[in-house]
Design an enzyme around this catalytic site. Structure first.
Site, short mmCIF file in Angstrom:
data_model
loop_
_atom_site.label_atom_id
_atom_site.label_comp_id
_atom_site.label_asym_id
_atom_site.label_seq_id
_atom_site.Cartn_x
_atom_site.Cartn_y
_atom_site.Cartn_z
N SER A 1 -17.19 32.12 21.51
CA SER A 1 -17.98 32.67 22.53
C SER A 1 -18.94 34.07 20.64
O SER A 1 -18.39 35.02 21.52
CB SER A 1 -17.62 33.53 23.42
N CYS B 1 -23.89 45.28 25.48
CA CYS B 1 -24.72 44.79 26.32
C CYS B 1 -24.42 45.67 27.44
O CYS B 1 -23.86 45.92 27.82
CB CYS B 1 -23.95 43.04 26.32
N CYS C 1 -16.55 47.18 21.95
CA CYS C 1 -17.40 45.93 20.99
C CYS C 1 -19.01 47.12 20.84
O CYS C 1 -19.36 48.26 21.69
CB CYS C 1 -17.89 45.33 21.81
N GLY D 1 -15.46 42.32 22.38
CA GLY D 1 -15.15 42.31 21.46
C GLY D 1 -16.13 41.10 21.03
O GLY D 1 -16.18 40.27 21.62
N GLU D 2 -17.31 41.38 19.32
CA GLU D 2 -18.76 40.31 19.14
C GLU D 2 -17.16 39.23 17.88
O GLU D 2 -17.47 40.56 16.95
CB GLU D 2 -19.35 40.58 19.06
N SER E 1 -24.11 33.22 24.28
CA SER E 1 -23.95 34.13 25.15
C SER E 1 -25.90 33.92 25.45
O SER E 1 -26.14 35.33 24.61
CB SER E 1 -23.66 35.57 25.58
N LEU E 2 -26.54 33.75 26.07
CA LEU E 2 -27.93 33.30 26.29
C LEU E 2 -28.18 34.46 27.13
O LEU E 2 -28.96 34.69 26.76
CB LEU E 2 -27.98 32.08 26.64
N HIS E 3 -27.87 34.15 28.68
CA HIS E 3 -28.03 35.21 29.42
C HIS E 3 -29.99 35.15 30.22
O HIS E 3 -30.12 35.90 30.89
CB HIS E 3 -28.05 36.27 29.38
N CYS F 1 -14.05 40.57 31.59
CA CYS F 1 -14.28 41.38 29.78
C CYS F 1 -14.14 43.12 29.89
O CYS F 1 -14.84 43.77 29.81
CB CYS F 1 -15.29 40.47 29.07
N ASN G 1 -20.56 39.68 37.43
CA ASN G 1 -19.25 39.62 37.40
C ASN G 1 -19.41 41.69 37.62
O ASN G 1 -19.44 42.29 36.54
CB ASN G 1 -17.81 39.90 36.38
N1 SAH Z 1 -19.32 39.16 22.58
C1 SAH Z 1 -18.90 37.57 23.05
C2 SAH Z 1 -17.66 37.65 23.37
C3 SAH Z 1 -17.19 38.47 24.49
S1 SAH Z 1 -18.04 38.60 26.15
C4 SAH Z 1 -19.93 37.69 23.30
O1 SAH Z 1 -20.50 38.48 24.43
O2 SAH Z 1 -20.20 36.06 23.62
C5 SAH Z 1 -17.56 36.81 27.08
C6 SAH Z 1 -18.56 36.50 27.56
O3 SAH Z 1 -18.69 37.36 28.92
C7 SAH Z 1 -19.81 36.35 27.60
O4 SAH Z 1 -20.64 35.32 27.86
C8 SAH Z 1 -20.41 37.73 27.95
O5 SAH Z 1 -21.89 37.40 27.45
C9 SAH Z 1 -19.36 37.54 29.63
N2 SAH Z 1 -20.23 38.60 30.02
C10 SAH Z 1 -19.72 39.87 29.73
N3 SAH Z 1 -19.97 40.88 31.11
C11 SAH Z 1 -20.15 40.12 31.77
C12 SAH Z 1 -19.91 40.50 33.38
N4 SAH Z 1 -20.19 41.61 33.75
N5 SAH Z 1 -19.90 39.24 33.81
C13 SAH Z 1 -20.71 37.80 33.28
N6 SAH Z 1 -20.43 37.88 32.66
C14 SAH Z 1 -20.20 38.81 31.50
FE1 SF4 Z 2 -19.90 42.75 23.06
FE2 SF4 Z 2 -20.21 40.31 24.17
FE3 SF4 Z 2 -19.88 42.52 25.78
FE4 SF4 Z 2 -22.26 41.90 24.44
S1 SF4 Z 2 -21.15 40.91 25.76
S2 SF4 Z 2 -21.06 43.93 24.94
S3 SF4 Z 2 -21.25 41.27 22.78
S4 SF4 Z 2 -18.68 41.72 24.24
#
Ligand code: SAH
Ligand code: SF4
Length: 350
Positions: free
Chosen positions: A197, A119, A115, A165-166, A220-222, A339, A296
């Site tokens: 997502s 992030c 991706c 991926g996004e 994915s707001l965070h 992921c 995670n």
């Molecule tokens: N790229 C998209 C979809 C894939 S990620 C997105 O970001 O929405 C799927 C979800 O897992 C997203 O909400 C992402 O922000 C979250 N995520 C990624 N890494 C994470 C981690 N280490 N701990 C918790 N959630 C995580």
């Molecule tokens: Fe890509 Fe989603 Fe991971 Fe951000 S959280 S790097 S958009 S897969």
């Protein structure tokens, strides 16, 4: 070479019909192939015994049937989560996860290998973008598990694009894949069983809203603080929080559907009571749901997940303000089901 042939899963129903016509075949052959691929999950021309042998040979000559090779499969201790690492034909990796939850069989699939969004907390983000998947490669992940489950007289019930991926950086292929899977003559799950997502690609959220599909949308707001969110999610500099929220409100208005906010709780970073209050204020009045997911841990990010008490307190603030909220325990941490974690491991070995 196999890889130079078009992948059969990349063809729409009408493209398949056109190919059959070009090959001088009657049009019902396309339907037979479609049923074989998407309803009985055949994976090679030899297996499509409803076709004459000569056509099976022609198909093998002209099309690639194998999009993915399963390299590793890991199961959680309770056997309710199964994660597969796949190699694509060009050597790139992706992952998909099957989760059993009561009556549900939910697949979490990838839209890209790696991706490009970067992030900081995400294993896939730490890996960078390899490439977009084709629609057929997205579909093939679902077919792999559909076949696996069918062998046990079971079936896929839900599909979420929350793997690598996004999805909105590969919008057209994702929509083509979902439309094909959603076709009543394919899996026929119904659009409401699919969830996309996104990290918040604002113009694509608007485009998606305008299409008025019944697919679910998760954001994915965070964080709702621009400076923190930009640290965690670099694309926030381009599409800041307020623009994202406006796009979400537009989506809800346009589709009358609820939006889901994903919020990874990171200890001491975005999990204070004040953070919960700011979040509640930002999304007030919206038809939505908040999923809180304790972080995670990944190799490239040293922060820790929020503890259960604090997660409960965060959730309580939202509920007090009439925002539905659930705390989702991450499933399969012990099998690196987060992921991108398996693929990152694989790449660092190779
Ligand atoms: N790229 C998209 C979809 C894939 S990620 C997105 O970001 O929405 C799927 C979800 O897992 C997203 O909400 C992402 O922000 C979250 N995520 C990624 N890494 C994470 C981690 N280490 N701990 C918790 N959630 C995580
Ligand atoms: Fe890509 Fe989603 Fe991971 Fe951000 S959280 S790097 S958009 S897969």
């Amino acid at each position: 070479m196999e890889t130079n042939k078009p992948l059969i899963y990349d063809l729409s129903n009408s493209e398949l019909e056109a190919r059959m016509k070009d090959m001088g075949e009657p049009s019902f052959r396309a339907k037979q192939i479609w049923v074989a691929l998407y309803q009985t999950f055949r994976i090679s021309p030899e297996e499509i015994t409803t076709l004459p042998k000569s056509l099976r040979e022609k198909l093998a000559d002209r099309f690639a049937f194998k999009a993915l090779t399963a390299l590793r499969e890991v199961q959680s201790e309770d056997g309710r989560t199964i994660k597969t690492l796949f190699k694509l034909q060009d050597g790139n990796f992706i992952e998909a996860v099957l989760m059993y939850y009561e009556e549900r069989r939910t697949l979490c699939i990838s839209s890209q290998s790696g991706c490009g969004m970067g992030c900081s907390f995400c294993a896939t983000g730490q890996m960078g973008l390899r490439r977009n998947l084709t629609s057929g490669e997205i579909i093939a992940q679902v077919m792999y598990y559909a076949r696996y489950l069918a062998e046990m007289d079971d079936k896929v019930t839900n599909v979420v694009l929350m793997g690598m991926g996004e999805p909105f950086q590969n919008y057209d292929h994702v929509m083509e894949a979902l439309d094909r899977l959603n076709n009543p003559e394919a899996l026929g799950l119904g659009a409401r069983r699919f969830t996309i997502s996104t990290i918040g690609i604002v113009p694509k959220i608007i485009e998606f809203a305008d299409e008025e599909t019944q697919y679910n949308l998760a954001i994915s707001l965070h964080s709702v603080d621009d400076s923190l969110r930009s640290q965690l999610i670099p694309i926030n500099r381009k599409y800041p929080v307020d623009e994202l929220i406006v796009a979400c409100r537009y989506y809800v208005r346009k589709t009358s559907r609820r939006v889901t906010f994903e919020y990874a709780l990171i200890q001491g970073v975005n999990d204070s009571i004040a953070d919960a209050e700011r979040l509640a204020h930002k999304i007030r009045g919206m038809i939505c749901h908040v999923n809180l997911i304790p972080l995670n841990p990944t190799q490239g990010y040293r922060e820790q997940p929020t503890q259960a008490d604090q997660a409960d307190a965060f959730c309580a603030i939202l509920e007090e303000r009439n925002i539905p909220c659930t705390i989702r325990m991450r499933r399969g941490i012990e099998i690196q089901a987060g992921c991108g974690q398996l693929a990152t491991q694989m790449e660092s070995k190779s």
